[in-house]
Scaffold this motif. Sequence first.
Motif, short mmCIF file in Angstrom:
data_model
loop_
_atom_site.label_atom_id
_atom_site.label_comp_id
_atom_site.label_asym_id
_atom_site.label_seq_id
_atom_site.Cartn_x
_atom_site.Cartn_y
_atom_site.Cartn_z
N GLU A 272 51.50 -9.46 68.48
CA GLU A 272 50.30 -8.89 69.11
C GLU A 272 49.08 -9.07 68.21
OE1 GLU A 272 50.50 -7.18 72.35
OE2 GLU A 272 52.27 -8.45 72.14
N GLY A 273 49.31 -9.21 66.91
CA GLY A 273 48.21 -9.41 65.96
C GLY A 273 48.15 -10.83 65.43
N SER A 274 48.54 -11.80 66.24
CA SER A 274 48.71 -13.17 65.76
C SER A 274 47.41 -13.83 65.28
CB SER A 274 49.34 -14.03 66.85
OG SER A 274 48.53 -14.05 68.01
N TYR A 275 46.24 -13.32 65.70
CA TYR A 275 44.97 -13.91 65.26
C TYR A 275 44.24 -12.98 64.29
CZ TYR A 275 41.02 -17.15 65.68
OH TYR A 275 40.04 -18.08 65.44
N ILE A 276 44.98 -12.05 63.72
CA ILE A 276 44.40 -11.12 62.75
C ILE A 276 44.94 -11.44 61.37
CG2 ILE A 276 44.07 -8.71 62.09
CD1 ILE A 276 44.71 -7.92 64.97
N THR A 277 44.07 -11.85 60.47
CA THR A 277 44.45 -12.03 59.08
C THR A 277 43.21 -11.80 58.21
OG1 THR A 277 45.72 -13.39 57.53
CG2 THR A 277 44.09 -14.54 58.88
N GLY A 278 43.43 -11.25 57.03
CA GLY A 278 42.32 -10.90 56.16
C GLY A 278 41.56 -9.67 56.60
N ALA A 279 42.16 -8.87 57.48
CA ALA A 279 41.47 -7.72 58.06
C ALA A 279 41.84 -6.43 57.36
CB ALA A 279 41.80 -7.61 59.55
N LEU A 280 40.95 -5.48 57.45
CA LEU A 280 41.18 -4.11 57.00
C LEU A 280 41.01 -3.19 58.20
CD1 LEU A 280 39.77 -2.34 53.84
CD2 LEU A 280 39.61 -1.26 56.08
N ILE A 281 42.07 -2.49 58.57
CA ILE A 281 42.01 -1.57 59.71
C ILE A 281 41.89 -0.15 59.19
CG2 ILE A 281 43.25 -0.64 61.69
CD1 ILE A 281 44.44 -3.31 62.21
N PRO A 282 40.76 0.52 59.42
CA PRO A 282 40.63 1.90 58.98
C PRO A 282 41.27 2.87 59.96
CG PRO A 282 38.54 1.12 59.89
CD PRO A 282 39.53 -0.01 60.01
N VAL A 283 42.10 3.76 59.44
CA VAL A 283 42.69 4.84 60.25
C VAL A 283 42.33 6.12 59.49
CG1 VAL A 283 44.75 5.68 61.44
CG2 VAL A 283 44.56 3.26 60.88
N THR A 284 41.12 6.57 59.70
CA THR A 284 40.49 7.53 58.79
C THR A 284 40.00 8.81 59.44
OG1 THR A 284 38.30 6.54 59.08
CG2 THR A 284 39.70 5.60 57.33
N GLY A 285 40.28 9.00 60.72
CA GLY A 285 39.73 10.17 61.39
C GLY A 285 38.23 10.10 61.57
#
Length: 290
Positions: A272-285
Amino acid sequence: MRDPRTSQPTSFPDEPQQPRPGLETTMRTKPDHGEDSYVGKGLLAGRVALVTGGDSGIGRAVAIAYAREGADVAISYLAEEQADADETRDWVEKAGRRCIQLPGDIRDRDHCAALVERMVAELGGIDILVNNAAAQTINEDLADIDDDEMQGAFAANVYAMVRLAKAAVPHMKPGGSIVNSTSVQAKVATENMIVYSTTKGAIASLTIGLSNLLAPQGIRVNCVAPGPVWTPIQPIAKPSDELETLGSNTPLGRAGQPAELAPAYVLLASDEGSYITGALIPVTGGMPML
């Protein structure tokens, strides 16, 4: 549909402090790892994952989610955390997947290579590496920063990620994935968490560098940045009065739970994330990371 402001606990009263390394089994208010809520969709069917710090907290939530998505899981942890690791193993096996336990200290360079080799021997390979284990240090002043503690934090949080990647990548095929745990502290850099924040900033940069290096091999590298999350790392570092209101300064007004982090790790490990690389996903509220 749930209200994100109130769908999880908003305070943690009377939570006692703990000595290192901290155990989920002794926490008064138990974290939610998705034991009763995470439902898999087969997104990782047939894959093999290594999760460092997989005994508790975010690592346990990721191990449970990966198992329910169809992956076999190896978990790395300190020997003192065996009781927590046993619970994680039980949840993985309840999902019908294999789980191997790899106790030891990832600050030891030889252990990093050995645990990958053992995992490959027992589970047949490695498709996903989750670099999640971390050491958190606290300082009240610049003079309070202990050199040995600082060396240990970099060894656990940064050097181990490089060593584990070096050990794992030769076994990975195109489609493999590395997911690193950084932190909102990479940008916020609270004044009493200088060393920890610095290591987390290094992880964010390391993720970009590794993604550029490994993209030609078809291996994606990304990172997740948690905000304040209710895990055993919290009662190690904070007094009871701070623990009670953990996360109250976020826009959502509460701390996160490990179960709320797991979907991001699933996305980054799956097709599902096949075109995501070098990313930072914030899960920070809602805490910004601009």
